[in-house]
Design a protein around this motif. Sequence first.
Motif, short mmCIF file in Angstrom:
data_model
loop_
_atom_site.label_atom_id
_atom_site.label_comp_id
_atom_site.label_asym_id
_atom_site.label_seq_id
_atom_site.Cartn_x
_atom_site.Cartn_y
_atom_site.Cartn_z
N ALA A 243 0.83 -1.21 0.00
CA ALA A 243 0.00 0.00 0.00
C ALA A 243 0.86 1.25 0.00
CB ALA A 243 -0.95 -0.02 1.20
N GLU A 244 1.35 1.62 -1.17
CA GLU A 244 2.19 2.81 -1.32
C GLU A 244 1.72 3.60 -2.54
OE1 GLU A 244 6.18 1.54 -1.65
OE2 GLU A 244 6.27 0.64 0.35
N GLY A 245 1.37 4.85 -2.31
CA GLY A 245 0.95 5.69 -3.42
C GLY A 245 -0.52 5.53 -3.76
N LYS A 246 -0.85 5.85 -5.00
CA LYS A 246 -2.23 5.84 -5.47
C LYS A 246 -2.52 4.56 -6.24
CE LYS A 246 -5.49 8.66 -8.14
NZ LYS A 246 -5.62 9.87 -9.01
N PRO A 247 -3.67 3.91 -5.97
CA PRO A 247 -4.00 2.68 -6.71
C PRO A 247 -4.16 2.93 -8.21
CG PRO A 247 -5.40 2.92 -4.77
CD PRO A 247 -4.67 4.22 -4.95
N ILE A 248 -3.82 1.93 -8.98
CA ILE A 248 -4.00 2.00 -10.43
C ILE A 248 -5.50 1.98 -10.74
CG2 ILE A 248 -3.61 0.73 -12.60
CD1 ILE A 248 -1.05 -0.33 -11.34
N SER A 249 -5.92 2.75 -11.70
CA SER A 249 -7.35 2.81 -12.03
C SER A 249 -7.82 1.52 -12.70
CB SER A 249 -7.65 3.99 -12.95
OG SER A 249 -7.20 3.73 -14.26
N LEU A 250 -9.08 1.26 -12.56
CA LEU A 250 -9.68 0.09 -13.17
C LEU A 250 -9.56 0.16 -14.69
CD1 LEU A 250 -11.25 -2.52 -12.75
CD2 LEU A 250 -13.35 -1.19 -12.57
N ASP A 251 -9.66 1.36 -15.24
CA ASP A 251 -9.57 1.53 -16.69
C ASP A 251 -8.20 1.11 -17.23
OD1 ASP A 251 -12.11 3.39 -17.73
OD2 ASP A 251 -11.65 3.54 -15.60
N ASP A 252 -7.15 1.43 -16.48
CA ASP A 252 -5.80 1.04 -16.91
C ASP A 252 -5.65 -0.48 -16.89
OD1 ASP A 252 -5.00 3.64 -17.30
OD2 ASP A 252 -4.16 3.87 -15.29
N MET A 253 -6.26 -1.13 -15.91
CA MET A 253 -6.18 -2.59 -15.83
C MET A 253 -6.97 -3.23 -16.96
SD MET A 253 -4.09 -3.19 -13.46
CE MET A 253 -4.26 -4.97 -13.59
N VAL A 254 -8.10 -2.63 -17.34
CA VAL A 254 -8.90 -3.14 -18.46
C VAL A 254 -8.10 -3.04 -19.75
CG1 VAL A 254 -10.94 -2.78 -19.88
CG2 VAL A 254 -11.13 -2.69 -17.38
N THR A 255 -7.42 -1.90 -19.92
CA THR A 255 -6.58 -1.72 -21.12
C THR A 255 -5.49 -2.79 -21.17
OG1 THR A 255 -6.96 0.67 -21.08
CG2 THR A 255 -5.06 -0.13 -22.32
N LEU A 256 -4.86 -3.06 -20.03
CA LEU A 256 -3.82 -4.09 -19.96
C LEU A 256 -4.40 -5.46 -20.30
CD1 LEU A 256 -1.00 -5.11 -19.22
CD2 LEU A 256 -1.75 -5.20 -16.82
N ALA A 257 -5.58 -5.77 -19.74
CA ALA A 257 -6.20 -7.07 -19.99
C ALA A 257 -6.53 -7.26 -21.46
CB ALA A 257 -7.47 -7.21 -19.14
N LYS A 258 -7.05 -6.20 -22.10
CA LYS A 258 -7.39 -6.29 -23.52
C LYS A 258 -6.15 -6.50 -24.38
CE LYS A 258 -11.73 -3.68 -23.48
NZ LYS A 258 -12.45 -2.46 -23.95
N SER A 259 -5.03 -5.92 -23.96
CA SER A 259 -3.79 -6.04 -24.74
C SER A 259 -3.21 -7.45 -24.70
CB SER A 259 -2.74 -5.05 -24.22
OG SER A 259 -2.25 -5.46 -22.94
N MET A 260 -3.65 -8.26 -23.73
CA MET A 260 -3.13 -9.63 -23.59
C MET A 260 -3.73 -10.59 -24.60
SD MET A 260 -3.06 -10.13 -19.46
CE MET A 260 -1.88 -9.27 -18.43
N ASP A 261 -4.86 -10.20 -25.19
CA ASP A 261 -5.51 -11.01 -26.22
C ASP A 261 -5.75 -12.45 -25.74
OD1 ASP A 261 -6.68 -11.37 -28.72
OD2 ASP A 261 -4.81 -12.07 -29.63
#
Length: 414
Positions: A243-261
Amino acid sequence: MFKKNHKLNQWLWKWHFIAGLISLPIVILLAITGGIYLFKDSYEAPRQAHIKTVKVEGEPISYQEQWQLAKPNLHKPPFTMVIPTEANQATAFTSGMFSHKKSVFINPYKGEITGNINPKDTDMHKVRKLHGELLLGKFGTKIVELVASWLFVLIITGIYVFWPAKKEGIKGFFKIRFKQGKRILFRDLHTVFGFWISILLLMTLAGGMPWTDVFGDSFKWVQKVTNTGFPKTWNARSLKSHAEGKPISLDDMVTLAKSMDLKGEVSLGLPKDKIGVYSIYNTTFDLGAQKRFHFDQYSGEQLVHHNWEDVGILMRGRMWFMAFHQGQFGLWNWVLMICVAVLLTFISVAALVSYLKRKPDGKWGTPKVPAKFKVGYGVMALIVLLGVVFPLFGFSVLAIIVVELLKKKRLRSE
């Protein structure tokens, strides 16, 4: 062809008959409800379309905003989001597992909830409960497990009893006598069709047994002690974020997931608290293509990556047979399971008709066994093995032995 032992054949026929007569009603019920449940997706799709489908209008709000809308309507972790693949698809957020599962669907264009789906409130859930526990809870589950255990015995004994004599040759495996009366006709229909679907029945049973209580728990224990189940970090239960800093947004994680194909339906596991992790995983019936990734929710660092090869061999076998049982390997598997359900119902009814045609008035018509017959060590070893693998079957055999001994003792004293 091998030469059968006539006395052993009579003994196996007797227990095939008794077990079949006792379990027949439940077997028919399981076959019918199992066949109905195979239509789950096609039955529920039109009834849930108004919740899962939205009209495309304007720009969608962020996934982070959608999550905030859904969160008050979800009760407990784990929380997941199914990544939409179509523009007119409502975003699904889910909490809980199995019968406690609940899904909330968000219209991303209007920023409002389209509806909730609780599997336990659906018609097909009731069918599944009837199929798995006879609507009797844990007690019903054990009855189903006992009948399923005896079905293994019915299939094994049925194959031996049916096996044609040497002089009949290959024709004996297909012989149905249409002109020797209804009793013979229905007997042949039962035995011939039963023989030819026996392997499929054994595979179907193998897929259903992991859901049972006693066998299922024993199987899980074996997986644990042999380390042949899921890896400990498969579901991210032992992983933590820093728990350090600001959590990554859900939108960024969705973008990452889509890029994994990834293949199939892709889901995003959401952190349940401040030290929880993000998980990206896919659900596909090409089991070998299943993958899981776990990430620190603050740094985005990949903590663990699992392929299907990381799963233990017993769990891989279990998941394969469970998917096969549900007809989930494509159209061929679905059609095959429909055929199994229909044929199991058919051979069960055929067996009942044949029995009623041969049953003497006022008697059960149980097959007779030569008084001097003694069960060989091979058969005894097989019974013991089945009793260990299927504990409820083992307990039922012990109960039968006790009843038989008490009956003989009573006859001697009279």
